[in-house]
Design an enzyme around this catalytic site. Structure first.
Site, PDB file in Angstrom:
ATOM      1  N   ILE A  61       8.395  18.757  20.140  1.00  0.00           N
ATOM      2  CA  ILE A  61       8.393  19.891  21.058  1.00  0.00           C
ATOM      3  C   ILE A  61       9.662  20.691  20.795  1.00  0.00           C
ATOM      4  O   ILE A  61      10.650  20.156  20.297  1.00  0.00           O
ATOM      5  CB  ILE A  61       8.282  19.461  22.540  1.00  0.00           C
ATOM      6  CG1 ILE A  61       9.430  18.556  22.960  1.00  0.00           C
ATOM      7  CG2 ILE A  61       6.962  18.776  22.803  1.00  0.00           C
ATOM      8  CD1 ILE A  61       9.374  18.148  24.444  1.00  0.00           C
ATOM      9  N   ASP A  62       9.617  21.975  21.083  1.00  0.00           N
ATOM     10  CA  ASP A  62      10.727  22.865  20.749  1.00  0.00           C
ATOM     11  C   ASP A  62      12.038  22.390  21.375  1.00  0.00           C
ATOM     12  O   ASP A  62      12.045  21.784  22.456  1.00  0.00           O
ATOM     13  CB  ASP A  62      10.432  24.286  21.227  1.00  0.00           C
ATOM     14  CG  ASP A  62       9.231  24.902  20.529  1.00  0.00           C
ATOM     15  OD1 ASP A  62       8.854  24.414  19.451  1.00  0.00           O
ATOM     16  OD2 ASP A  62       8.674  25.883  21.072  1.00  0.00           O
ATOM     17  N   ARG A  63      13.123  22.726  20.720  1.00  0.00           N
ATOM     18  CA  ARG A  63      14.449  22.292  21.187  1.00  0.00           C
ATOM     19  C   ARG A  63      14.735  22.689  22.637  1.00  0.00           C
ATOM     20  O   ARG A  63      15.259  21.872  23.406  1.00  0.00           O
ATOM     21  CB  ARG A  63      15.529  22.845  20.254  1.00  0.00           C
ATOM     22  CG  ARG A  63      16.910  22.319  20.565  1.00  0.00           C
ATOM     23  CD  ARG A  63      17.891  22.672  19.465  1.00  0.00           C
ATOM     24  NE  ARG A  63      19.170  21.996  19.675  1.00  0.00           N
ATOM     25  CZ  ARG A  63      20.146  21.956  18.774  1.00  0.00           C
ATOM     26  NH1 ARG A  63      19.995  22.550  17.604  1.00  0.00           N
ATOM     27  NH2 ARG A  63      21.280  21.316  19.038  1.00  0.00           N
TER      28      ARG A  63
END
Length: 230
Positions: A61-63
């Site tokens: 999942i995105d940072r």
């Protein structure tokens, strides 16, 4: 920073953790330490592992996003989970706090996502375009405050920045997501998108695994919305 308290589920084959906004799931080329490295170090010490620790990244999942992330502790589990990802057999549900309320209380968003690698940004188009990839999600309004709306998102496809781009395309940017049209940033530098729940059949035993990740407790708005659902 990952701690042992972030573990939501663990057995011999699986590990599911509640990622903090700002943490990387997997190391990037600049060498920044990621959760993957921190978990390996923890397992090596905790379980007295003499050699290298195996840990497979099942999905990322995105940072700036928080929430549930699945890791595999064995190669057998990783191979089967990767196949389940390809076959869309892992159900991933997100919570998103948006700056506007959708026109419909629930619905399906269907776009074609085109990624711009130079800006690391995706654009959601209403019709097929170039090398755009089909992107589908279902959403439902769960709650609202004076200025924000809580949406539950059932992700049908996994595209680059899909939820962020699709919600922005309907005029509902995610709180804190400056890249996709939010008015201001969040204090922690993250965005108000949370991987709330993962559900799938255990890759070895076959039992149903359904894990819910608590929202960031240091965020008053997240706590308000979570308590409203109880």
């Amino acid at each position: 920073m990952f701690t042992i308290n972030d573990i939501l589920y663990e057995d011999n084959h699986l590990l599911i953790v509640n990622k903090h906004a700002g943490d990387l799931v997997q190391s990037d080329p600049d060498g920044t330490e990621a959760i993957e490295d921190q978990i390996k170090a923890m397992i090596k010490i905790r379980d007295h592992k003499p050699g290298a620790v195996f840990l497979g990244v099942v999905h990322r999942i995105d940072r700036p996003v928080s929430g549930a992330v699945i890791f595999a502790k064995t190669s057998k589990a990783l191979a089967r989970l990767n196949e389940m990802i390809r076959d869309h057999k892992i159900r991933k549900t997100y919570w998103a706090i948006t700056e506007a309320r959708p026109n419909e209380e629930e619905g399906t968003l269907h776009h074609w996502i085109v990624r711009n690698p130079k800006t690391n940004r995706s654009h959601a188009h209403q019709r097929p375009k170039g090398d755009g990839k089909e992107a589908i999600l279902d959403y439902q309004v769960l709650s609202a405050s004076t200025n924000y709306t809580l949406l539950e998102v059932d992700l049908k496809t996994g595209r680059h920045h899909q939820i962020r781009a699709q919600l922005s395309a309907i005029g509902c940017p995610i709180k804190g997501d400056l890249k996709y049209g939010a008015k201001r940033s969040n204090k922690d530098g993250g965005i108000s998108l949370h991987s709330r729940r993962v559900e799938f059949q255990h890759p070895v035993g076959g039992a149903t695994i359904a894990i819910t990740a608590p929202v960031p407790q240091e965020d008053n708005l997240w706590r308000f919305f979570e308590e409203a659902q109880q």
